[in-house]
Design a protein around this motif. Structure first.
Motif, short mmCIF file in Angstrom:
data_model
loop_
_atom_site.label_atom_id
_atom_site.label_comp_id
_atom_site.label_asym_id
_atom_site.label_seq_id
_atom_site.Cartn_x
_atom_site.Cartn_y
_atom_site.Cartn_z
N ILE A 4 0.87 -1.18 0.00
CA ILE A 4 0.00 0.00 0.00
C ILE A 4 0.90 1.22 0.00
CG2 ILE A 4 -1.76 1.25 1.32
CD1 ILE A 4 -2.51 -1.54 2.53
N LYS A 5 0.72 2.06 -1.02
CA LYS A 5 1.63 3.19 -1.19
C LYS A 5 0.89 4.53 -1.11
CE LYS A 5 5.17 0.57 -2.70
NZ LYS A 5 6.31 0.24 -1.83
N ASN A 6 1.23 5.28 -0.08
CA ASN A 6 0.79 6.67 0.03
C ASN A 6 -0.72 6.84 -0.21
OD1 ASN A 6 1.18 9.44 0.40
ND2 ASN A 6 1.32 9.79 -1.81
N LEU A 7 -1.50 6.00 0.45
CA LEU A 7 -2.94 5.98 0.22
C LEU A 7 -3.63 7.16 0.92
CD1 LEU A 7 -4.46 3.74 -1.34
CD2 LEU A 7 -5.29 2.91 0.85
N HIS A 8 -4.40 7.90 0.12
CA HIS A 8 -5.18 9.02 0.66
C HIS A 8 -6.65 8.80 0.35
CE1 HIS A 8 -2.03 12.16 1.56
NE2 HIS A 8 -1.31 11.28 0.87
N LYS A 9 -7.49 9.08 1.33
CA LYS A 9 -8.93 9.01 1.07
C LYS A 9 -9.68 10.04 1.91
CE LYS A 9 -12.61 7.04 -0.73
NZ LYS A 9 -12.83 7.07 -2.20
N SER A 13 -15.24 16.74 3.04
CA SER A 13 -14.13 17.48 3.66
C SER A 13 -13.45 16.63 4.74
CB SER A 13 -14.66 18.77 4.26
OG SER A 13 -15.62 18.44 5.24
N LYS A 14 -13.96 15.42 4.97
CA LYS A 14 -13.40 14.61 6.04
C LYS A 14 -12.22 13.78 5.53
CE LYS A 14 -14.57 11.14 9.43
NZ LYS A 14 -14.53 11.80 10.71
N VAL A 15 -11.05 14.05 6.13
CA VAL A 15 -9.85 13.30 5.73
C VAL A 15 -9.80 12.01 6.53
CG1 VAL A 15 -7.34 13.37 5.59
CG2 VAL A 15 -8.66 15.49 5.31
N VAL A 16 -9.78 10.88 5.86
CA VAL A 16 -9.73 9.61 6.60
C VAL A 16 -8.34 8.97 6.50
CG1 VAL A 16 -10.72 7.30 6.85
CG2 VAL A 16 -12.21 9.24 6.36
N LEU A 17 -7.85 8.77 5.30
CA LEU A 17 -6.49 8.24 5.14
C LEU A 17 -5.60 9.35 4.60
CD1 LEU A 17 -7.33 4.71 3.60
CD2 LEU A 17 -7.10 5.35 6.02
N ARG A 18 -4.43 9.52 5.23
CA ARG A 18 -3.55 10.67 4.91
C ARG A 18 -2.17 10.20 4.48
NH1 ARG A 18 -1.78 14.51 8.91
NH2 ARG A 18 -1.90 12.83 10.42
N GLY A 19 -2.13 9.18 3.63
CA GLY A 19 -0.80 8.70 3.22
C GLY A 19 -0.43 7.45 3.99
N GLN A 215 -2.73 7.68 9.33
CA GLN A 215 -1.42 7.13 9.00
C GLN A 215 -1.06 5.96 9.91
OE1 GLN A 215 0.88 10.79 9.27
NE2 GLN A 215 0.97 10.90 7.02
N ILE A 216 -0.10 5.16 9.46
CA ILE A 216 0.40 4.07 10.31
C ILE A 216 1.42 4.68 11.28
CG2 ILE A 216 1.66 1.88 10.35
CD1 ILE A 216 -0.99 1.58 8.91
N ILE A 217 1.08 4.65 12.57
CA ILE A 217 2.01 5.26 13.54
C ILE A 217 2.82 4.23 14.29
CG2 ILE A 217 0.68 7.38 13.86
CD1 ILE A 217 -0.10 5.94 16.67
N PHE A 218 2.48 2.95 14.12
CA PHE A 218 3.25 1.91 14.79
C PHE A 218 3.24 0.65 13.95
CE2 PHE A 218 3.39 -2.00 17.20
CZ PHE A 218 4.52 -1.83 17.99
#
Ligand SMILES: Nc1ncnc2c1ncn2[C@@H]1O[C@H](COP(=O)(O)OP(=O)(O)O)[C@@H](O)[C@H]1O
Ligand SMILES: [Mg+2]
Length: 252
Positions: A4-9, A13-19, A215-218
């Motif tokens: 999965i590469k740099n996925l944004h969704k 106006s609601k940001v759910v996936l930010r990379g 984002q994946i933080i861990f």
């Protein structure tokens, strides 16, 4: 392998996936955790090509899924089994018919072969001989298992589970966890499991990733997760509420 590469969704106006960047390796049992509403189900839907990203892309065995032509889409889908929340079985159909549906729709297998295959999968999920029952006759845990038998009927390479133990009592939940591990060993599949149950995480996960604010933080094993000093991970592990907890008003 899934990359999965740099996925944004966004939704409006609601940001759910930010990379989101994430590689999922063949044969591993990856558990995805994160707060309710953080985008775990949305992420799974992207992997299944049920949602399209605004930016970024997903490779499944080096094939970019958004470029897949309609005719090849089934070939790709066939590699995925999934068990979603509220594993919807068709109430009017028997267990057997529910499980066999993809075989009737997408293969030219004869009914004898199909019956044998259904029986094999029911054995695998620990429910031999229940072919003729209707969903209404099953407990919640049994329904999940039938859903799981359906998920593996096409012999997928990847199995995606969205909160498979939510709503089950602790014993049924433990059974499903056990089954996830058994299937991953027996079928040699790659498992991606979304859960918020720390006990399930401890049992199932080869690796845990945490999704937070898109984002994946861990990413690490369960031990690393439990030792993590990251505030959000720590809160998840220690099940701390965010902010002050309002006491419930007494009712008498
Ligand atoms: N089809 C959709 N249309 C609009 N918003 C959606 C849609 N699907 C999910 N969302 C929103 O995206 C966010 C993440 O949802 P979801 O992935 O279901 O969360 P969870 O991590 O609990 O599985 C939520 O705020 C949800 O309301
Ligand atoms: Mg969800």
């Amino acid at each position: 392998m899934i990359s999965i590469k740099n996925l944004h969704k966004n939704f409006d106006s609601k940001v759910v996936l930010r990379g989101v960047d994430l590689d999922i390796y063949d044969g591993e049992r990856l558990v995805v955790v994160g707060r309710s509403g953080c985008g775990k189900s949305v992420l799974l839907k992207h992997i299944l090509n049920l949602m399209q990203p605004d930016e970024g892309y997903i490779l499944v065995d080096n094939i970019a899924i958004k470029k897949v032509q309609q005719k090849d889409l089934f070939f790709l889908r066939k590699q995925f089994g999934f068990l979603f929340q509220g594993a919807a079985l068709f109430d009017s159909m028997t267990v057997e018919e529910n499980i066999a549906l993809p075989l009737y729709e997408h293969t030219d297998m004869q009914s004898e072969q199909i019956n044998a295959k259904v029986a094999e999968k029911l054995d695998m999920v620990g429910l031999p001989g229940i072919q003729k029952l209707k969903p209404a006759e099953l407990s919640g845990g049994m329904k999940k298992r039938v859903g799981l038998a359906r998920a593996i009927i096409m012999d997928p390479k990847y199995i995606l589970y969205d909160e498979p133990t939510t709503g089950l009592d602790p014993i049924m939940a433990a059974n499903i966890d056990k089954l996830i591990i058994e299937l991953s060993n027996k079928l040699n599949v790659t498992s991606i499991v979304v859960t918020h149950d720390l006990q399930s995480v401890s049992k199932i996960a080869d690796r845990v990733v945490m999704l937070h604010r898109g984002q994946i933080i861990f990413s690490g094993n369960v031990e690393d997760l439990k030792k993590s000093k990251n505030e959000v991970v720590y809160q998840f592990v220690h099940a701390e509420a965010e902010g002050p907890i309002q006491p419930k008003p007494r009712k008498y």
